[in-house]
Scaffold this active site. Structure first.
Site, short mmCIF file in Angstrom:
data_model
loop_
_atom_site.label_atom_id
_atom_site.label_comp_id
_atom_site.label_asym_id
_atom_site.label_seq_id
_atom_site.Cartn_x
_atom_site.Cartn_y
_atom_site.Cartn_z
N ASP A 37 0.88 -1.16 0.00
CA ASP A 37 0.00 0.00 0.00
C ASP A 37 0.93 1.22 0.00
O ASP A 37 2.10 1.11 0.40
CB ASP A 37 -0.88 -0.03 1.25
CG ASP A 37 -1.72 1.22 1.40
OD1 ASP A 37 -2.34 1.64 0.41
OD2 ASP A 37 -1.75 1.79 2.50
N ASP A 52 0.00 5.10 0.89
CA ASP A 52 -0.20 6.04 2.00
C ASP A 52 -0.25 5.31 3.35
O ASP A 52 -1.05 4.40 3.55
CB ASP A 52 -1.51 6.80 1.79
CG ASP A 52 -1.51 7.57 0.48
OD1 ASP A 52 -0.84 8.60 0.41
OD2 ASP A 52 -2.15 7.09 -0.48
#
Length: 213
Positions: free
Chosen positions: A11, A13
């Site tokens: 991922d 952020d």
């Protein structure tokens, strides 16, 4: 702790980059017009902007509201910084063995990586590439496919509950939660940060000192 894997799916952020200053700033401005009192709490992390907006505004306002938050977030990407350990880990990874699976659109996701000084993998998966976002498994299944791998042989790194659920639903070999907030998720293990982690010759090494669970 040493784990064997064919590839890594990150991922963006909260895992590779810290974009909270830009996220909170942009959504704070947006909420004043479209949803007074709204705050982007942890439960919303990992969801696509389009899905959050759809929960907060009516159909008549949707297009305008989505365009506004997309523009605001892009304007504040310069506030993005790398998360601890991200620069060192990503720099050590072999091309084609890792990618980023982000809930942000392609322009926003790549802009945040650039602002943080991190490379942009060719296999990046953004919100623009999928029909359904996290917690649906589609983003992580696509990430593995772009690497030419089976998701069952990949390790997912996530910080948000919706992303953890997506990784598990995709059948990832292991879902690693990153950061203290991930303790609230169903991640298989949780680490403080990416510091000290290495991935070489198909072996992911996580120092026991970095584990929170």
């Amino acid at each position: 702790m040493i784990l064997e894997a064919s590839g890594l799916l990150f991922d963006n952020d909260g895992v590779l980059v810290d974009s909270m200053a830009s996220v909170e700033g942009s959504w704070g401005v947006w909420a004043k017009t479209f949803s007074p009192g709204f705050k982007l709490t942890y439960e919303y992390h990992g969801q696509r902007a389009s899905e959050i907006v759809a929960q907060l505004v009516g159909e008549a306002e949707f297009d305008e509201a989505l365009e506004r938050i997309n523009r605001l977030e892009l304007e504040l990407t310069h506030l993005t910084t790398p998360k601890p350990g991200a620069t060192e880990l990503v720099a050590s990874l072999e091309s084609g063995k890792w990618t980023v699976v982000t809930s942000a659109g392609k322009d926003l996701g790549t802009s945040r990586l650039k602002a943080a000084g991190l490379p942009i993998p060719e296999e990046l998966v953004s919100a623009d590439d999928v029909s359904k976002g996290k917690p649906n498994p589609e983003p992580y299944l696509m990430g593995a496919k772009k690497l030419g791998l089976d998701a069952a042989n990949c390790i997912v790194f996530e910080d948000a509950p919706s992303g953890v659920r997506a990784g598990k639903a995709a059948g990832a070999k292991l879902v690693v939660g990153v950061g203290k907030e991930a303790l609230e998720s169903d991640a298989d293990i949780v680490i403080a940060s990416l510091e000290g982690i290495s991935f070489r010759d198909g072996k992911l090494e996580i120092p026991d000192s970095r584990r929170l669970r």
